[in-house]
Design a protein around this motif. Structure first.
Motif, mmCIF file in Angstrom:
data_model
loop_
_atom_site.group_PDB
_atom_site.id
_atom_site.type_symbol
_atom_site.label_atom_id
_atom_site.label_comp_id
_atom_site.label_asym_id
_atom_site.label_seq_id
_atom_site.Cartn_x
_atom_site.Cartn_y
_atom_site.Cartn_z
ATOM 1 N N GLY A 377 -12.398 -9.891 -3.000
ATOM 2 C CA GLY A 377 -12.931 -8.564 -3.288
ATOM 3 C C GLY A 377 -12.700 -8.190 -4.733
ATOM 4 O O GLY A 377 -11.839 -8.730 -5.423
ATOM 5 N N TYR A 378 -13.494 -7.247 -5.183
ATOM 6 C CA TYR A 378 -13.479 -6.819 -6.581
ATOM 7 C C TYR A 378 -12.783 -5.471 -6.661
ATOM 8 O O TYR A 378 -13.305 -4.441 -6.205
ATOM 9 C CB TYR A 378 -14.920 -6.745 -7.092
ATOM 10 C CG TYR A 378 -15.042 -6.399 -8.541
ATOM 11 C CD1 TYR A 378 -14.580 -7.276 -9.511
ATOM 12 C CD2 TYR A 378 -15.611 -5.202 -8.944
ATOM 13 C CE1 TYR A 378 -14.693 -6.970 -10.852
ATOM 14 C CE2 TYR A 378 -15.735 -4.887 -10.287
ATOM 15 C CZ TYR A 378 -15.273 -5.773 -11.235
ATOM 16 O OH TYR A 378 -15.380 -5.468 -12.564
ATOM 17 N N LEU A 379 -11.583 -5.442 -7.244
ATOM 18 C CA LEU A 379 -10.717 -4.274 -7.202
ATOM 19 C C LEU A 379 -11.379 -2.982 -7.687
ATOM 20 O O LEU A 379 -11.246 -1.948 -7.021
ATOM 21 C CB LEU A 379 -9.439 -4.557 -7.998
ATOM 22 C CG LEU A 379 -8.449 -3.396 -8.072
ATOM 23 C CD1 LEU A 379 -7.920 -3.029 -6.699
ATOM 24 C CD2 LEU A 379 -7.300 -3.717 -9.026
ATOM 25 N N PRO A 380 -12.085 -2.956 -8.839
ATOM 26 C CA PRO A 380 -12.664 -1.675 -9.294
ATOM 27 C C PRO A 380 -13.583 -1.024 -8.271
ATOM 28 O O PRO A 380 -13.676 0.210 -8.219
ATOM 29 C CB PRO A 380 -13.419 -2.063 -10.571
ATOM 30 C CG PRO A 380 -12.689 -3.252 -11.087
ATOM 31 C CD PRO A 380 -12.272 -4.007 -9.867
ATOM 32 N N ASP A 381 -14.276 -1.825 -7.433
ATOM 33 C CA ASP A 381 -15.113 -1.237 -6.386
ATOM 34 C C ASP A 381 -14.274 -0.464 -5.368
ATOM 35 O O ASP A 381 -14.667 0.603 -4.892
ATOM 36 C CB ASP A 381 -15.902 -2.334 -5.666
ATOM 37 C CG ASP A 381 -17.122 -2.772 -6.463
ATOM 38 O OD1 ASP A 381 -17.493 -2.058 -7.407
ATOM 39 O OD2 ASP A 381 -17.686 -3.827 -6.143
ATOM 40 N N TYR A 382 -13.120 -1.001 -5.046
ATOM 41 C CA TYR A 382 -12.258 -0.360 -4.053
ATOM 42 C C TYR A 382 -11.607 0.910 -4.597
ATOM 43 O O TYR A 382 -11.238 1.803 -3.827
ATOM 44 C CB TYR A 382 -11.169 -1.335 -3.591
ATOM 45 C CG TYR A 382 -11.672 -2.447 -2.710
ATOM 46 C CD1 TYR A 382 -11.641 -2.330 -1.322
ATOM 47 C CD2 TYR A 382 -12.179 -3.613 -3.261
ATOM 48 C CE1 TYR A 382 -12.090 -3.360 -0.512
ATOM 49 C CE2 TYR A 382 -12.633 -4.651 -2.466
ATOM 50 C CZ TYR A 382 -12.590 -4.507 -1.095
ATOM 51 O OH TYR A 382 -13.052 -5.523 -0.284
ATOM 52 N N LEU A 383 -11.429 0.982 -5.918
ATOM 53 C CA LEU A 383 -10.747 2.132 -6.508
ATOM 54 C C LEU A 383 -11.643 3.352 -6.667
ATOM 55 O O LEU A 383 -11.159 4.437 -6.987
ATOM 56 C CB LEU A 383 -10.184 1.743 -7.881
ATOM 57 C CG LEU A 383 -9.070 0.683 -7.881
ATOM 58 C CD1 LEU A 383 -8.679 0.336 -9.314
ATOM 59 C CD2 LEU A 383 -7.859 1.145 -7.094
ATOM 60 N N LYS A 384 -12.934 3.205 -6.440
ATOM 61 C CA LYS A 384 -13.842 4.343 -6.568
ATOM 62 C C LYS A 384 -13.486 5.426 -5.541
ATOM 63 O O LYS A 384 -13.050 5.123 -4.427
ATOM 64 C CB LYS A 384 -15.289 3.878 -6.389
ATOM 65 C CG LYS A 384 -15.794 2.976 -7.504
ATOM 66 C CD LYS A 384 -17.281 2.721 -7.396
ATOM 67 C CE LYS A 384 -17.642 1.988 -6.115
ATOM 68 N NZ LYS A 384 -19.090 1.642 -6.069
ATOM 69 N N PHE A 389 -11.350 3.979 3.068
ATOM 70 C CA PHE A 389 -11.014 3.220 4.274
ATOM 71 C C PHE A 389 -10.561 1.786 3.998
ATOM 72 O O PHE A 389 -9.773 1.239 4.779
ATOM 73 C CB PHE A 389 -12.227 3.163 5.225
ATOM 74 C CG PHE A 389 -12.638 4.494 5.769
ATOM 75 C CD1 PHE A 389 -11.973 5.059 6.853
ATOM 76 C CD2 PHE A 389 -13.680 5.202 5.190
ATOM 77 C CE1 PHE A 389 -12.342 6.290 7.348
ATOM 78 C CE2 PHE A 389 -14.060 6.437 5.683
ATOM 79 C CZ PHE A 389 -13.394 6.989 6.763
ATOM 80 N N LEU A 390 -11.054 1.156 2.931
ATOM 81 C CA LEU A 390 -10.870 -0.285 2.775
ATOM 82 C C LEU A 390 -9.896 -0.618 1.649
ATOM 83 O O LEU A 390 -9.888 0.018 0.597
ATOM 84 C CB LEU A 390 -12.217 -0.958 2.479
ATOM 85 C CG LEU A 390 -13.294 -0.799 3.556
ATOM 86 C CD1 LEU A 390 -14.585 -1.460 3.100
ATOM 87 C CD2 LEU A 390 -12.831 -1.375 4.891
#
Length: 686
Positions: A377-384, A389-390
C-alpha cells in the motif's frame, strides 16, 4: 562506440590542444617527472604522490592504479570546510548530492545509490536497501587521513554493491597523530553544536589511535504535521486527532579506534549512533507526516600480513559488523538488524623481476537480516482525511545467506604499458551466482602523459522486497562500464584530463519507499568529464571540472496493488495497475569552479562555485512531473592557523554564500534548498 558521438568534438579538441602544448613541454620536462593522474584535478584534491589502497587491495600511487581514481587528503578537507562526506564528494566530477528531507542521497554518473561506501575498508551502509550511506553528520571527518575514490565497477576485488564506484574513508592512526587534538564547532543554521577528540600515540614498533565526536542540530520546533495515525493497530486515528508538532532535534555520536603492531597486525573498530527526525509532505494529497531514522552500527576488524619470501606475501582480513536501522513512521516503530561476519585471505606474488604481480584471494561472508520492512500500500493515500477505516499492511522479512568468493588479478608491465585482468566468482546461497571481470591498459608514452582504457562489470544485491516476492533467485542488477581516460601534466603548475564513460545497466530496479520495487529494465548512461587545475601564482590555485551526461532507456514500471478483494473460494485476489516513472538520472550537467589562495603563512581562503542542471520530481501515482531548474551555489572557507593564540586553529565555513533561494526535488514534493549558513570551528593540537 555510439556513446562517444555527442562528445567526440569537444574531446578531440581538448586532446589536440593538450598534444600541441604537451609535445613542446615534454621535451623540457625532467626525466621521470611524477604524473599525478587525477590526483589534483580539483583544487580540493590532494598533492603529488598520493596513494590509495582500494584499486588493488594494496597501497599504490593514484596514477599507477588500475582504475579511474583520486584521493582527497585530510588537510584538504579542512582547507575547504568539508566536515561531512557529502560536502567532500560534491566537488568531485560525476558526483551529485541530492538534498532530501532526511539528508543527502548520492548520485554517481547519473546512478543513484550506486557507490560502495567503506570506512577502513569495511562497508558502512546497509544491504537492506542500499540507501543508508553516512553522507551527512553520521560520519565525522575530523579524524580522517584521506578519502579514496574509484569511479567505475569494483566487484572483482570488493564483491557485491561496488557498482558505479567505491569510496573508502581512511582514518588516522597513531603514526599520523602522536598527541591529542580537540575541536569545538558552532553553526548558525539549526543551532548546530559539536565537538571532537583525537588521541594518538606512536611508540615506534606499535601505535594506537582513538577518536570520538558528537553533534547536535536543533530545529525551531514548529513543524506541524501528522504525528498520530496507527492508533490501536486496527483502525487509524480520527483525522481531527492526527496533527501535532514533530520532534526536531538530531543527535549524532561516533567513536573509532585502532592499534597497530608494526606492519604485521592491526585491530580497528568503529561505533556510530544517531537519531534524525524529519517531515515528509505530499502536496498532491495535502498531507505532511512525521518520520525519523535512527541507526546504531559498528564493526571490529583484524588485519594481518606475513611475508613468505621476498616475492610472496599473505594477507588476512576478518571483520564482524552490525547495523540496526530504526524507522518511526508517524507513530509506528520499525526496527531492523543486519549482522555480517567476513573473512578473506589474499596472496600476492611477483613474477618476471617484479614486472608481473599476481593477486589471488578467497573469502567467506555470512549475513543475517532480521525484520526487513516490506510495505503493501501507498502510505500518503492512507493518510488522507477521508480514510477513517484502513491501515496499510507492513510485512517483515528475515533472510540469511553465505557468500563464498574466489578472485584473482594479474598485472604486467612492459616498458611504458601496464595491463591487467581480474576475475571474481561469487556463489551465494540466496541469489544467483555471479561472475565479475575487470580489464584494462595504462599507457605512459612520456613523463607528462597517461592514457587509460578500462572495461569491466559489477552487480548489486537485491532489495528486501525481491527476496520476499520473487519465488526463484532474482536476477541481480548488473552494470558494464567502459572508461577512456587521458591525463596530461606538462608542468608542475598545470594539469588536465578528459574521461569518456559509458555505463550499461541490465535488470535495473528501483524501490519506491511505499509503492514497491520496479520491474527489471535496461538503462544506458554515457558522458564525458573534463577537468583541469593550474596555479596562476605560487599561492593561488584554480581548478574546474565539467561533467556532461545523456541517458537512454525505458521508463520505470511499477506494478502497484491498488485494491484487493475476496474471490468466490475465499481467496484474497490482488488487483494491480501499471505505473510508469521516468528513470531518475538526476542533473545531466555538473560544473565546479574552485580556487584556493594562501596570502600568508597559516592563512588560506578557499572559494567554490558549483552548478547542477535541471532535475525532475515525479509525483508518485500521478502523471505529473515537475522540472526544477538548474542552480548555482557558492561556498567560502577561511582557515587561520595559530589564531587567536599559538597552537589554535580557526575555521570559518560559509555555505550558500549568496543566499540563493531555490527549490529542489524531495521525496514527494519540492523542498527548500539549504539556506545561507556559517559554521565556526576552533581546534587545538598538542
Amino acid at each position: 562506440m555510439r556513446f562517444i558521438k555527442p562528445y567526440i568534438s569537444p574531446a578531440l579538441f581538448f586532446l589536440l590542444i593538450f598534444q600541441i602544448h604537451g609535445g613542446a613541454s615534454a621535451a623540457g620536462s625532467p626525466p621521470g617527472e611524477a604524473l599525478v593522474a587525477e590526483t589534483t584535478m580539483l583544487m580540493f584534491v590532494g598533492e603529488d604522490l598520493d596513494v590509495l589502497s582500494i584499486a588493488s587491495r594494496r597501497e599504490e600511487r593514484v596514477d599507477k592504479a588500475p582504475a579511474v581514481a583520486r584521493v582527497i587528503l585530510g588537510e584538504t578537507l579542512r582547507e575547504n570546510g568539508s566536515d561531512t562526506l557529502g560536502k567532500a564528494l560534491q566537488w568531485v566530477p560525476g558526483f551529485y548530492m541530492a538534498q532530501k528531507e532526511w539528508g543527502s542521497r548520492p548520485y554517481l554518473r547519473g546512478i543513484p545509490d550506486s557507490v560502495l561506501f567503506l570506512y577502513d575498508s569495511v562497508p558502512v551502509e546497509s544491504s537492506l536497501s542500499n540507501a543508508l550511506p553516512p553522507m551527512d553528520n553520521e560520519l565525522s571527518l575530523a579524524s580522517v587521513k584521506r578519502i579514496e575514490i574509484i569511479q567505475g565497477p569494483g566487484s572483482v576485488l570488493w564483491g557485491a554493491d561496488a557498482f558505479a564506484g567505491i569510496v573508502n574513508v581512511v582514518p588516522m592512526t597513531g603514526k599520523d597523530l602522536d598527541g591529542s587534538e580537540i575541536g569545538v564547532t558552532v553553526g548558525s543554521t539549526g543551532e548546530e553544536n559539536g565537538a571532537y577528540l583525537n588521541l594518538g600515540h606512536d611508540a615506534g614498533d606499535w601505535d594506537a589511535f582513538f577518536s570520538m565526536s558528537y553533534r547536535e542540530v536543533n530545529g525551531d520546533g514548529t513543524r506541524e504535521c501528522i504525528t498520530d495515525f496507527w492508533n490501536d493497530g486496527l483502525r487509524p486515528t480520527l483525522p481531527e486527532n492526527r496533527w501535532g508538532n514533530a520532534p526536531d532535534t538530531s543527535r549524532y555520536f561516533e567513536a573509532s579506534t585502532s592499534i597497530s603492531l608494526e606492519d604485521l597486525f592491526v585491530v580497528s573498530a568503529r561505533f556510530s549512533d544517531y537519531v534524525n527526525p524529519y517531515v515528509l509532505s505530499d502536496t498532491e494529497r495535502g498531507v505532511s507526516w512525521y518520520e525519523s531514522r535512527d541507526t546504531s552500527s559498528g564493526f571490529i576488524k583484524v588485519d594481518g600480513v606475513r611475508e613468505l619470501d621476498q616475492l610472496t606475501s599473505l594477507r588476512f582480513s576478518g571483520s564482524f559488523s552490525r547495523i540496526a536501522p530504526g524507522y518511526e513512521v508517524v507513530d509506528k516503530r520499525m526496527e531492523q538488524e543486519e549482522r555480517t561476519l567476513y573473512g578473506e585471505f589474499v596472496l600476492d606474488r611477483s613474477f618476471f623481476k617484479a614486472a608481473g604481480l599476481f593477486t589471488a584471494g578467497v573469502s567467506l561472508k555470512k549475513m543475517r537480516i532480521d525484520n526487513a520492512v516490506v510495505w503493501d500500500g501507498y502510505l500518503p493515500d492512507y493518510l488522507k482525511p477521508d480514510n477513517t477505516f484502513l491501515l496499510p499492511i507492513v510485512r517483515y522479512a528475515d533472510t540469511d545467506g553465505d557468500l563464498r568468493s574466489i578472485f584473482g588479478q594479474y598485472r604486467h608491465k612492459i616498458r611504458d604499458v601496464d595491463f591487467w585482468l581480474g576475475v571474481r566468482s561469487d556463489a551465494h546461497s540466496s541469489y544467483k551466482d555471479q561472475v565479475s571481470f575487470n580489464t584494462g591498459v595504462t599507457w605512459t608514452p612520456s613523463p607528462v602523459w597517461v592514457y587509460k582504457i578500462i572495461y569491466g562489470n559489477a552487480y548489486r544485491t537485491p532489495y528486501a522486497r525481491q527476496f520476499v516476492e520473487v519465488e526463484d533467485s532474482p536476477d541481480l542488477e548488473n552494470i558494464t562500464s567502459l572508461n577512456l581516460q587521458a591525463l596530461w601534466k606538462p608542468l608542475k603548475e598545470f594539469e588536465a584530463g578528459v574521461c569518456l564513460f559509458s555505463n550499461k545497466i541490465q535488470d535495473h530496479g528501483m524501490e519506491d519507499p511505499y509503492a514497491g520495487a520496479s520491474e527489471p529494465s535496461s538503462q544506458r548512461i554515457e558522458g564525458v568529464t573534463l577537468e583541469t587545475v593550474f596555479s596562476l601564482f605560487a599561492n593561488l590555485k584554480i581548478g574546474a571540472n565539467l561533467t556532461l551526461m545523456q541517458h537512454s532507456g525505458p521508463d520505470e514500471l511499477y506494478r502497484y496493488n491498488d485494491y484487493s478483494y475476496m474471490g468466490e473460494d475465499g481467496e484474497i485476489i490482488k488487483h494491480y495497475i501499471d505505473l510508469y516513472y521516468p528513470y531518475d538520472v538526476g542533473p545531466e550537467n555538473l560544473f565546479n569552479l574552485t580556487a584556493t589562495w594562501t596570502p600568508v603563512k597559516d592563512v588560506s581562503l578557499a572559494a567554490g562555485i558549483r552548478y547542477a542542471g535541471s532535475r525532475d520530481l515525479i509525483y508518485p501515482r500521478t502523471e505529473n512531473i515537475v522540472t526544477v531548474p538548474g542552480m548555482w551555489l557558492g561556498d567560502l572557507t577561511a582557515v587561520m592557523g595559530n589564531f587567536p593564540v599559538p597552537g589554535v586553529n580557526l575555521e570559518i565555513a560559509v555555505r550558500n554564500l549568496f543566499n540563493e533561494a531555490y527549490e529542489t526535488p524531495g521525496t514527494y514534493s519540492t523542498i527548500t534548498g539549504e539556506p545561507f549558513s556559517v559554521r565556526v570551528m576552533l581546534s587545538k593540537r598538542w
